[in-house]
Enzyme design. Structure first.
Site, short mmCIF file in Angstrom:
data_model
loop_
_atom_site.label_atom_id
_atom_site.label_comp_id
_atom_site.label_asym_id
_atom_site.label_seq_id
_atom_site.Cartn_x
_atom_site.Cartn_y
_atom_site.Cartn_z
N GLY A 64 -15.68 0.78 13.11
CA GLY A 64 -14.25 1.73 12.27
C GLY A 64 -15.33 2.26 11.07
O GLY A 64 -15.95 2.21 10.63
N ASN B 31 -4.36 1.52 1.02
CA ASN B 31 -4.43 2.94 2.10
C ASN B 31 -5.75 3.54 1.39
O ASN B 31 -5.65 3.86 0.59
CB ASN B 31 -3.32 4.23 2.19
CG ASN B 31 -1.71 4.34 2.40
OD1 ASN B 31 -1.62 2.87 1.72
ND2 ASN B 31 -1.51 4.83 3.11
N LEU C 263 -8.59 -8.58 6.65
CA LEU C 263 -8.05 -7.58 6.61
C LEU C 263 -6.65 -7.33 6.63
O LEU C 263 -5.85 -7.65 8.01
CB LEU C 263 -9.03 -6.43 6.41
CG LEU C 263 -10.08 -6.02 5.76
CD1 LEU C 263 -10.95 -4.97 6.66
CD2 LEU C 263 -10.29 -6.14 4.45
N GLY C 264 -5.71 -7.59 4.97
CA GLY C 264 -4.82 -7.02 5.22
C GLY C 264 -3.98 -5.79 5.33
O GLY C 264 -5.20 -5.30 5.90
N LYS D 15 -0.53 -8.34 10.99
CA LYS D 15 -1.54 -8.58 10.10
C LYS D 15 -1.07 -9.83 9.73
O LYS D 15 -1.63 -10.70 8.79
CB LYS D 15 -1.57 -7.15 9.43
CG LYS D 15 -2.51 -6.39 10.23
CD LYS D 15 -3.99 -6.53 9.49
CE LYS D 15 -4.88 -6.06 9.98
NZ LYS D 15 -6.25 -6.09 10.40
N VAL E 89 -13.17 1.32 7.94
CA VAL E 89 -13.83 0.10 6.44
C VAL E 89 -15.71 -0.68 7.67
O VAL E 89 -16.25 -1.07 6.58
CB VAL E 89 -12.91 -1.17 7.48
CG1 VAL E 89 -13.38 -2.04 5.52
CG2 VAL E 89 -12.03 -0.46 6.35
N GLY E 90 -15.19 -1.08 8.98
CA GLY E 90 -16.45 -0.82 9.12
C GLY E 90 -17.82 -0.65 8.95
O GLY E 90 -18.55 -1.10 8.81
N SER F 78 -1.78 -3.41 2.34
CA SER F 78 -0.27 -2.63 1.71
C SER F 78 1.05 -2.49 2.62
O SER F 78 2.02 -3.17 1.81
CB SER F 78 -1.16 -1.67 0.15
OG SER F 78 -0.96 -0.34 1.18
N CYS F 79 0.60 -1.94 3.78
CA CYS F 79 1.91 -1.59 4.24
C CYS F 79 2.94 -3.09 5.02
O CYS F 79 3.39 -2.56 5.56
CB CYS F 79 1.50 -0.50 5.11
SG CYS F 79 0.57 -1.09 6.49
N HIS G 239 -4.15 9.04 9.96
CA HIS G 239 -3.73 8.76 8.27
C HIS G 239 -3.22 9.68 7.11
O HIS G 239 -3.76 11.15 7.96
CB HIS G 239 -4.27 7.64 7.32
CG HIS G 239 -4.18 6.26 8.15
ND1 HIS G 239 -5.33 5.18 8.43
CD2 HIS G 239 -2.85 5.61 7.76
CE1 HIS G 239 -4.94 4.69 9.25
NE2 HIS G 239 -3.84 4.21 8.64
O1 GFB Z 1 -0.76 8.33 6.16
P1 GFB Z 1 0.43 7.75 6.49
O2 GFB Z 1 0.25 8.28 8.02
O3 GFB Z 1 0.64 6.34 6.71
O4 GFB Z 1 0.94 8.50 6.11
P2 GFB Z 1 1.50 5.07 5.75
C1 GFB Z 1 2.32 8.78 4.11
C2 GFB Z 1 3.12 9.72 4.24
O5 GFB Z 1 2.40 10.95 4.18
C3 GFB Z 1 4.03 9.38 5.09
C4 GFB Z 1 3.13 11.77 4.89
O6 GFB Z 1 4.89 9.55 3.91
C5 GFB Z 1 3.34 10.68 5.95
O7 GFB Z 1 5.09 11.34 6.02
N1 GFB Z 1 2.22 12.94 5.18
C6 GFB Z 1 2.71 14.66 5.22
C7 GFB Z 1 1.52 12.75 5.94
N2 GFB Z 1 1.95 15.24 6.19
C8 GFB Z 1 1.08 14.33 7.54
C9 GFB Z 1 0.79 14.18 8.17
O8 GFB Z 1 0.03 15.38 8.28
N3 GFB Z 1 0.25 13.35 8.66
C10 GFB Z 1 -0.05 11.95 8.34
N4 GFB Z 1 -0.04 10.86 8.77
N5 GFB Z 1 1.45 11.85 7.35
C11 GFB Z 1 0.28 3.71 7.87
C12 GFB Z 1 1.52 2.86 8.18
O9 GFB Z 1 1.55 4.19 6.20
O10 GFB Z 1 -0.19 3.32 6.42
C13 GFB Z 1 -0.21 2.20 8.84
O11 GFB Z 1 1.68 2.89 9.08
C14 GFB Z 1 -1.25 2.24 8.35
O12 GFB Z 1 0.55 0.73 9.41
C15 GFB Z 1 -1.74 3.03 6.81
O13 GFB Z 1 -1.33 0.51 7.91
C16 GFB Z 1 -2.50 2.54 5.83
O14 GFB Z 1 1.05 5.30 4.60
O15 GFB Z 1 3.26 5.84 5.63
#
Ligand code: GFB
Length: 313
Positions: free
Chosen positions: A16, A167, A107-108, A142, A18-19, A110-111, A181
């Protein structure tokens, strides 16, 4: 102080993002790195973990293995996110106790703090409020992992600790638009808009929510710092202490990629937590701080994307 000299350290989840970063960082340490592929040891199978641990007996474990994904993947596959993470962490932590592993770092994320936690989020905010619905399944798993570490410390005196990274992004991130993400998704969308000569690019949600981002190499450095220097019950936040709106993030990505088209916000997609900025005073006081700025980290990650991902797109 946990001295890594001549220690055999298992990086669980070495394929992954991080790994891989932890394996790269451990190359500078006087230790031996152990890894195992999924074909030889499926971490969701207790008997396979117990048997691999009995055969290999690592001195320490950095538990990076997890099912992870962006906001849509978490929301779409709740059973996979809760089950796989509960199994992986339970099997490894219990086997570490059985084999008398000297140290384990879990690892936990912040979400897993409450959705409306006061900002910046201190370590004490865990379990003080309702979770963000899109990722409560991952969060419950987590949180259980952190509690497992605390329980084995309390009942058996095991030196098991937890870090709570914000993140993350960087090389070997997942650039699949459905499961990734925000950073890899927007980087790829921006790149493809530039290459196709498009006048705009799509951004999920309102663009108004705020996120903190840590480069994965900084995360790996922080993990190794905690492995060496921290031994206590409470988890430790691992972040930069700085955040940006998603709109600010995409503007920086546009600058890095070289695309000046307009943004189309798709508000049918979830925003998630409004803000999750970590209070990093504890890790700063322990003697660690991040070194990579967001602009520099995005520049490096885009170069990695160009060198490694284009053929897969
Ligand atoms: O990074 P992300 O998917 O996760 O999205 P979270 C962060 C923000 O970016 C959200 C917006 O408000 C999304 O709506 N965003 C905008 C997008 N455009 C995009 C796109 O094209 N793709 C994605 N993915 N997002 C996650 C958790 O939350 O954080 C997980 O669901 C995890 O469990 C991670 O731990 C660190 O920050 O919202």
């Amino acid at each position: 102080m946990f001295d890594l000299t001549n220690k055999r350290i298992w990086v669980a989840g070495h394929r992954g993002m991080v790994g891989r970063a932890v394996v790269r960082a451990l190359a500078d340490e006087p230790c031996e790195v152990l890894t195992v592929d999924r074909q030889s040891c499926d971490l969701t199978r207790q008997s396979e973990v117990e048997s691999w641990m009995a055969d290999n007996k690592p001195d320490a474990i950095i538990l990076c293995a997890a099912r992870v994904g962006g906001i849509l993947a978490n929301d779409t596959y709740p059973a996979d996110f809760i089950y796989d993470n509960l199994m992986i962490e339970s099997h490894i932590i219990a086997a570490a106790h059985q084999q008398k592993t000297e140290k384990l770092l879990f690892l936990g994320s912040s979400c897993i703090y409450p959705k409306m936690a006061s900002q910046p989020i201190s370590e004490q905010a865990l379990l003080t409020g309702d979770l963000e619905p899109t990722n409560e399944w991952y969060a419950i798993a987590k949180i259980a992992g952190i509690k497992l570490c605390q329980a084995y410390r309390k009942q058996h005196g095991c030196d098991f600790i937890s870090a709570m990274p914000t993140n993350l992004y960087g090389p070997y991130d997942n650039f699949d638009l459905q499961s990734s993400h925000v950073i890899p998704a927007l980087m790829r969308k921006c790149h493809e808009a530039k290459i196709s000569g498009s006048e705009s690019m799509e951004v999920w949600g309102s663009g108004k929510v705020m996120r903190e981002f840590l480069h994965v190499d900084d995360c790996a450095a922080g993990i190794i710092y905690l492995l060496k220097h921290y031994s206590d019950h409470e988890h430790v936040n691992l972040g930069t202490g700085e955040d940006v709106t998603i709109t600010q993030l995409v503007e920086t990505i546009q600058h890095v990629v070289g695309f000046d088209g307009t943004l189309r916000f798709d508000t049918s997609k979830p925003d998630g937590t409004p803000r999750k900025l970590l209070d990093v005073s504890k890790i700063n006081q322990l003697g660690w701080t991040h070194t990579t700025s967001l602009a520099q980290g995005l520049t490096d990650t885009y170069q990695w994307f160009l060198d490694n991902q284009i053929s897969k797109s």
